[in-house]
Design an enzyme around this catalytic site. Structure first.
Site, short mmCIF file in Angstrom:
data_model
loop_
_atom_site.label_atom_id
_atom_site.label_comp_id
_atom_site.label_asym_id
_atom_site.label_seq_id
_atom_site.Cartn_x
_atom_site.Cartn_y
_atom_site.Cartn_z
N GLY A 12 6.91 0.19 -11.69
CA GLY A 12 7.69 -0.66 -10.78
C GLY A 12 8.52 0.10 -9.76
O GLY A 12 9.47 -0.46 -9.21
N LEU A 92 -7.57 -8.07 -10.03
CA LEU A 92 -8.04 -8.73 -8.81
C LEU A 92 -7.45 -10.13 -8.74
O LEU A 92 -7.32 -10.81 -9.75
CB LEU A 92 -9.56 -8.82 -8.81
CG LEU A 92 -10.32 -7.54 -8.43
CD1 LEU A 92 -11.82 -7.77 -8.57
CD2 LEU A 92 -9.98 -7.10 -7.02
N ASN A 107 -0.98 -5.93 -0.42
CA ASN A 107 -1.11 -4.93 -1.49
C ASN A 107 -0.85 -3.55 -0.92
O ASN A 107 -1.03 -3.31 0.28
CB ASN A 107 -2.54 -4.99 -2.06
CG ASN A 107 -2.74 -4.00 -3.21
OD1 ASN A 107 -1.88 -3.85 -4.08
ND2 ASN A 107 -3.89 -3.32 -3.22
N HIS A 109 -2.00 0.50 -1.67
CA HIS A 109 -3.03 1.24 -2.40
C HIS A 109 -2.90 2.72 -2.09
O HIS A 109 -2.75 3.10 -0.92
CB HIS A 109 -4.42 0.72 -2.01
CG HIS A 109 -5.52 1.38 -2.75
ND1 HIS A 109 -5.84 1.04 -4.06
CD2 HIS A 109 -6.36 2.38 -2.40
CE1 HIS A 109 -6.84 1.82 -4.47
NE2 HIS A 109 -7.18 2.63 -3.49
C1 GAR Z 1 1.33 2.78 -6.76
O1 GAR Z 1 1.02 4.12 -6.43
C2 GAR Z 1 0.34 1.84 -6.10
O2 GAR Z 1 -0.10 2.30 -4.84
C3 GAR Z 1 -0.78 1.84 -7.10
O3 GAR Z 1 -0.15 1.83 -8.35
C4 GAR Z 1 1.09 2.53 -8.24
C5 GAR Z 1 2.19 1.71 -8.87
O4 GAR Z 1 3.37 2.45 -9.00
N1 GAR Z 1 -1.61 0.70 -6.93
C6 GAR Z 1 -2.92 0.69 -7.17
O5 GAR Z 1 -3.53 1.66 -7.57
C7 GAR Z 1 -3.61 -0.64 -6.89
N2 GAR Z 1 -5.04 -0.50 -6.98
P1 GAR Z 1 4.75 1.71 -9.33
O6 GAR Z 1 4.52 0.80 -10.54
O7 GAR Z 1 5.71 2.80 -9.63
O8 GAR Z 1 5.14 0.92 -8.12
#
Ligand code: GAR
Length: 187
Positions: A12, A92, A107, A109
């Site tokens: 998060g 998804l 989103n 990524h």
């Molecule tokens: C982030 O790096 C985001 O870009 C990635 O998950 C991480 C979440 O970090 N998202 C994906 O890979 C979506 N396919 P967080 O929980 O610390 O925000």
């Protein structure tokens, strides 16, 4: 001010960056709900600390994606949510939410899309020996990380290790996501 819900499955840190930007007055939005599919995720604690209602659900307790998304849709509409902001939500989005929030789901990524969609994009980037790593903010459509791109930032990998690349990606994300949302909401 648009009313937003953040969806997250893990740490998060992007939720935190968005919540901080709202508190600092850099992002004009009302964060009314945090949704997670992982009741144990650290994002739940972060939401509580920020005084934002966390809502955790277990997808396994629902018969299908359409069934849990119908439940989520009710919850979101009840809270007057206008935008869904995915921040490390590892599922998804299906037709139920896509049609209820058309062009209102975004989103982030951790790659220079369209390169390396899907899981472990950073690992994919490094394993492929790609020249550029990056971060992309995009609209969500029915595909896996295929929606139209709103903002993107890249940097050369140049022989750096995973930890360094990850740190840089997170630093970019925490700046780029709130700034991009602010632009999106004010246009
Ligand atoms: C982030 O790096 C985001 O870009 C990635 O998950 C991480 C979440 O970090 N998202 C994906 O890979 C979506 N396919 P967080 O929980 O610390 O925000």
């Amino acid at each position: 001010k648009p009313r937003i819900a953040v969806f997250a499955s893990g740490n998060g840190s992007n939720f935190q960056a968005i919540a901080d930007a709202i508190q600092n007055g850099e992002l004009h939005a009302e964060l009314v709900l945090v949704v997670t599919d992982k009741p144990q995720a650290y994002v739940v604690e972060r939401a509580q600390k920020m005084g934002i209602e966390p809502f955790a659900f277990n997808p396994a307790e629902y018969g299908s994606k359409a069934m849990y998304e119908e439940m989520l849709k009710g919850k979101l509409l009840n809270h007057g949510v206008e935008w869904i902001v995915l921040a490390g939500f590892m599922r998804l989005i299906g037709p139920m939410l896509l049609s209820a929030f058309e062009n209102r789901i975004v989103n982030i990524h951790p790659s220079a899309l369209p390169a390396f969609p899907g899981k472990d994009a950073i690992g994919q980037t490094l394993a492929a020996g790609a020249e550029l790593a990056g971060v992309t903010v995009h609209f969500v459509d029915a595909g896996m990380d295929t929606g139209s791109i709103i903002a993107q930032e890249t940097f050369p990998v140049a022989g750096r290790g995973r930890a360094e690349v990850e740190d840089q990606i997170h630093a970019i994300e925490h700046r780029l996501y709130p700034a991009t949302l602010q632009q999106l909401f004010s246009r």
